[in-house]
Design a protein around this motif. Structure first.
Motif, short mmCIF file in Angstrom:
data_model
loop_
_atom_site.label_atom_id
_atom_site.label_comp_id
_atom_site.label_asym_id
_atom_site.label_seq_id
_atom_site.Cartn_x
_atom_site.Cartn_y
_atom_site.Cartn_z
N LEU A 3 59.55 43.74 29.42
CA LEU A 3 58.59 43.46 30.40
C LEU A 3 57.17 43.61 30.24
O LEU A 3 56.26 42.93 30.14
CB LEU A 3 58.96 44.18 31.73
N ASN A 4 56.80 44.63 29.41
CA ASN A 4 55.57 45.21 28.96
C ASN A 4 54.99 44.20 27.88
O ASN A 4 54.01 43.57 27.86
CB ASN A 4 55.30 46.40 28.35
N TYR A 5 55.86 43.84 26.90
CA TYR A 5 55.86 42.74 25.73
C TYR A 5 55.41 41.40 26.51
O TYR A 5 54.68 40.87 26.04
CB TYR A 5 56.65 42.71 24.87
N GLN A 6 56.33 40.96 27.48
CA GLN A 6 55.97 39.61 27.97
C GLN A 6 54.96 39.67 28.77
O GLN A 6 54.25 38.72 28.85
CB GLN A 6 57.31 39.16 28.76
N GLY A 64 41.21 42.93 22.15
CA GLY A 64 42.43 43.20 22.95
C GLY A 64 42.36 42.72 24.47
O GLY A 64 41.33 41.88 24.83
N ILE A 65 43.14 42.79 25.41
CA ILE A 65 43.36 42.46 26.80
C ILE A 65 41.93 43.00 27.42
O ILE A 65 41.90 44.26 27.48
CB ILE A 65 44.56 42.75 27.48
N THR A 66 41.14 41.94 28.10
CA THR A 66 39.94 42.34 28.80
C THR A 66 40.30 42.74 30.13
O THR A 66 41.50 42.57 30.59
CB THR A 66 39.17 41.44 28.85
N ASP A 102 48.38 46.53 25.37
CA ASP A 102 47.83 46.20 24.02
C ASP A 102 48.79 47.00 23.03
O ASP A 102 49.43 46.29 21.94
CB ASP A 102 46.52 46.92 23.82
N ALA A 103 48.90 48.14 23.19
CA ALA A 103 49.94 48.79 22.52
C ALA A 103 51.40 48.01 22.21
O ALA A 103 51.95 48.09 21.10
CB ALA A 103 50.20 50.33 22.90
#
Length: 940
Positions: free
Chosen positions: A760-763, A834-836, A894-895
């Motif tokens: 879930l985190n990766y997707q 990374g993700i804003t 991000d991680a």
């Protein structure tokens, strides 16, 4: 007491099956067609604003979502000479923001959790649609009204240039497919040059290049007023609320000029006409075509029924003769493209390789002529109607999207001035007799025919060429213009997903049944998942699973292939098969009134395949022909090479190639198929998943009667996953496919993630990188550079391994630059950019708010149940997923992305014209290997 209580207490299943077991399901008669038609109902209310906007409201409280669908009475048939493609171009322009909501239209709709979000253009209309959570309805109405009444201030030269490039790449992507040039020749052959339906919807590259900013703005002013549109609201909405909100947001938009329907005649050719196109195809394609009346004509239902009996049913006249018996074709179909003011009756045959095309064509003409002369039987018509009604019932589970209830209402209003026209169409279809169908066929299909054939050979050079691309200029960063009094509304709180309760039970032989109830439509969907999949294919006989599955509905010990097809049609059932890397699937869908008969047929197919030698030979040849077709398709070529580079010696490399190894397939015998079926399609490896409006306690006895005494034969198969995957070193493999107007870029890597992990985190992180329309990859290649119609990337999960893959069709002259851009997008995302905060907010808002829309249908619920089971997730996984999303942080996402993806590890596969792209690829900085397309079939 529920059955779950019985199962827990260990009560014998037979104790509750006895009352239903007396009559065998084969004796059960299908439900009368009239009773099925009675279930097709979309109650609606209608009002019209003073500015002419027609509004249709349908209330459906099954889920807290509302479908918003706007249909404009403008399509390609309205385009004058020199402006072809304008309607479709404007469909794109209207997704790029409006005066008071500047920027990409997908941004605010992603934020509110919109699903089934898209827009389309055809000959007759342009439509925009989204399904939104009820608290987001006002936001959706504001956005739709703003692009209807306040658009032009946001249409700049830069936006026009950007979307013109996107549309041109959409055209190239379609043209790049096998048989991709057929539509242009077909329209040219059927219609005079000045006929409203005589040019393609996507238009010509030259006309798109010639479009000025003043041209497109004038086009909008002339055609996109409220008086030229229909708005449908379907779902969690009532008439009073609809009137208030629609008046608030659309009421002040001024009416525009009336868009009158063009004068359309049904052309009749002076004499039969034939054309031939040469293309790089795996099998010759032969068509027969006539212009016929449109959907409002009294003969429309007769022609539809005739086409179905001739070539749309699985047991159609043409399929039985040309495919099953005489084996001249690997595929044949007939149908009517039924448009508002005209129709196109088409017969299409894919000739079996090795068969003389002229001989097959002559036989096709004989069969069509005989059918025109003699017409259908009453039984054939009954099967046609039942199949059509069943598909319509299933389609009405969605309130919106491409084919839900909003579509039926909008189309009826726009084309027929009657939102309930779908009922008249079904009634007309049900009223057909052999005499009415025969009369219509003789009236329209005895006129001169247009014959178009596509045969193998070097692709003919096209004459529709775009001008040299202009320098890339980003559209200005516009601010809201405040050109209207109504404010852009906020979105109210959206509740957590209510996922249906999942129940589990077991049949007498131990097969587990996983069940959820959905009552929106009276349809039962069942699927058996077998622990097999692509990895179960014998390593030296790749293609065995595919041929085995194809054979299952081609004959049992009591029914031949025609009897099976006819039985499905009488029941309105659909039986399918498929496979993933780790699982093999067999499925059945049917109206719940016919569930008993459908399960009986399904069980016969699953348990008693005959594998008759003559059918094995026929389907083996068809599979070999399918492989040849696969090898002419850019996606098919890439799909044969990339998995082997990612997985290396692992059994998961068997996922390469849809049809298998042609050399191995050519040698497959009946014994090979029987051995595979007995090893893998067996009860010990089976688990059944069911979603239905019928309670489990009523369905379970039917399932136990059909499958509860099933026993496997011999020893079950065992997967060998002991060999570890070893990915190839980074490089570019160029598959040389001459004359390709586009290049298909695919790339992949083996991640360090395990298949058993929760992704879930990766997707969620990947939504920002490559998993969404607004992702970095898509916005870069499509919206910023307009080198592609669409690009993206995503994780692929198997039970053991997880991969990350990229897919990007791009214009040929930008192939190398596109790979460099993708590499930069990956590195930036994983290092410095990374993700804003804005991307994170949009992603989490969208993920939580779209859940109700994502699980609106039984099919979506069934898919979720399968995934939960395979990846060992709890049955209530989706019931608690909102909390998981809300607990995420940017740092976690991000991680996760950095752990999973290594931008320097990708292996790249490019399918394109080597003489155009090789030099570009040499500049990327990776080793380049060139592989002729013809050699891919046997690549190791």
């Amino acid at each position: 007491m529920t059955f779950k209580m019985f199962a827990r207490a260990g009560v014998a299943l037979a104790a509750i099956t006895l009352p239903l077991a007396a009559a065998h399901a084969q004796d059960a008669k299908p439900a009368p067609v009239a009773s099925l038609i009675a279930k097709v109902d979309i109650p609606y209310q209608k009002f019209t604003l003073p500015n002419g906007l027609r509004v249709i409201v349908h209330t459906d409280r099954k889920a807290p979502v509302v479908a918003v669908s706007v249909w404009y009475n403008i399509g390609s048939k309205f385009e004058p000479k020199g402006r072809t493609g304008f309607a479709h171009l404007f469909e794109h322009l209207m997704f790029n923001g409006s005066e008071n909501a500047p920027g990409d239209f997908f941004e605010p709709l992603k934020q509110v959790g919109a699903t089934d979000l898209n827009g389309t253009t055809n000959y007759d209309r342009t439509n925009y649609f989204e399904t939104v959570p009820t608290p987001a309805l006002e936001k959706a109405l504001f956005l739709e009204s703003d692009r209807m009444g306040y658009l032009l201030g946001a249409v700049t030269q830069e936006v026009l240039d950007e979307q013109r490039g996107v549309v041109q790449n959409e055209k190239r992507q379609g043209d790049n497919q096998p048989y991709g040039l057929r539509q242009y020749k077909q329209l040219e052959g059927l219609f005079p040059a000045d006929h409203p339906y005589g040019h393609s919807v996507i238009g010509s590259l030259a006309d798109l290049d010639a479009a000025s900013l003043d041209d497109v703005k004038g086009w909008f002013r002339d055609h996109y007023g409220p008086n030229n549109a229909v708005l449908v609201l379907a779902g969690d909405i009532d008439l009073a609320t609809a009137k208030t909100l629609v008046t608030k947001y659309f009421g002040k938009i001024k009416a525009g000029p009336a868009t009158d329907l063009p004068t359309v005649s049904i052309p009749t050719l002076a004499a039969p006409k034939s054309d031939v196109i040469h293309d790089r195809v795996g099998a010759a394609l032969v068509t027969r075509q006539w212009a016929v009346p449109g959907l409002n004509d009294k003969d429309a239902a007769s022609l539809q029924a005739g086409a179905s009996v001739l070539g749309a049913l699985s047991s159609s006249r043409l399929a039985n003769a040309l495919v099953r018996k005489e084996k001249l074709a690997i595929q044949v179909s007939a149908g009517v493209q039924s448009l508002a003011q005209i129709g196109i009756f088409q017969v299409i045959m894919v000739v079996r390789p090795g068969v003389d095309v002229d001989a097959a064509s002559k036989r096709l003409d004989e069969l069509v002529a005989d059918f025109i002369k003699t017409g259908p039987t009453a039984d054939e018509l009954q099967r046609t109607v039942t199949s059509s009604v069943s598909r319509r019932i299933a389609g009405l589970e969605s309130v919106g999207g491409f084919g839900g209830k909003a579509v039926a209402l909008a189309q009826g209003e726009l084309y027929s001035a009657d939102p309930g026209y779908y009922k008249k169409q079904l009634a007309a279809l049900a009223a057909q007799t052999p005499a009415t169908v025969t009369a219509a066929m003789q009236k329209w299909l005895t006129r001169p025919v247009y014959n178009l054939s596509i045969v193998a050979g070097p692709r003919e050079a096209g004459t529709d060429v775009a001008a040299a691309p202009k320098p890339l200029v980003s559209p200005p960063d516009l601010k809201p213009a405040n050109s209207r009094a109504e404010a852009n509304p906020d979105v109210g709180a959206v509740g957590n997903l209510v996922f249906p309760k999942v129940q589990r039970a077991k049949l007498s032989n131990g097969i587990e049944v996983v069940y959820a109830q959905r009552t929106a439509v009276p349809i039962t969907r069942a699927l058996i998942s077998f622990d097999a999949g692509a990895v179960a294919n014998p390593a030296d006989k790749l293609g065995t699973q595919q041929l085995t599955l194809a054979m299952l509905d081609e004959g049992t010990t009591t029914r031949d292939s025609i009897a099976i097809a006819e039985a499905q049609e009488r029941l309105g059932a659909s039986i399918g098969q498929g496979a993933s890397a780790d699982r093999t699937f067999l499925s059945v869908d049917a109206p719940s009134a016919n569930a008993a008969g459908a399960f009986d047929l399904f069980a016969d197919i699953v348990r008693n395949p005959a594998f008759t030698p003559e059918e094995v030979a026929r389907l083996r040849n068809s599979q070999l022909a399918g492989i040849q077709q696969e090898l002419t398709n850019p996606g098919g070529l890439a799909g044969r090479v990339l998995p082997k580079l990612i997985y290396g010696p692992s059994a998961y490399a068997k996922t390469a190639g849809q049809g298998g190894d042609p050399a191995a397939v050519a040698k497959l015998t009946r014994d090979d198929l029987v051995a595979f079926q007995q090893a893998w399609i067996r009860p010990e490896k089976a688990k059944m998943f069911v979603v239905s409006d019928v309670p489990l306690a009523q369905l379970l006895p039917l399932l136990d009667r059909e499958f509860g005494d099933w026993k496997g034969v011999g020893a079950p198969g065992a997967k060998d996953l002991s060999v570890a995957a070893v990915q190839s070193a980074p490089k570019i493999v160029l598959i040389d496919r001459p004359d390709s107007p586009q290049s298909l870029i695919t790339a992949g890597q083996l991640t360090p993630l395990k298949g058993s992990e929760d992704l879930l985190n990766y997707q969620t992180a990947n939504d920002v990188l490559g998993g969404d329309f607004l992702s970095r990859i898509n916005l870069d290649l499509r919206e910023t550079k307009h080198w592609s119609y669409g690009a993206g990337g995503g994780f692929g999960q198997t039970e053991q391994l997880v991969t990350y893959r990229i897919n990007a069709p791009v214009q040929a002259d930008r192939t190398g630059d596109s790979i460099k851009s993708l590499q930069a997008d990956l590195k930036d995302f994983l290092t410095s950019k990374g993700i804003t905060e804005a991307e994170f907010t949009r992603t989490i808002n969208g993920a939580t708010r779209e859940l109700a829309g994502n699980f609106e249908t039984a099919s979506a619920v069934l898919s979720a149940m399968l995934d939960n089971d395979q990846y060992k997730r709890p049955d209530d996984y989706y019931a608690t997923i909102s909390q998981k999303y809300r607990a995420m942080t940017r740092e976690q996402l991000d991680a996760a992305a950095r752990r999973a993806i290594d931008p320097d590890k990708f292996v790249w596969v490019v399918v394109g014209d080597a003489k155009v792209v090789r030099a570009q690829l040499d500049s990327v900085g990776l080793p380049v290997e060139v592989v002729p397309a013809a050699s891919v079939a046997g690549a190791k």
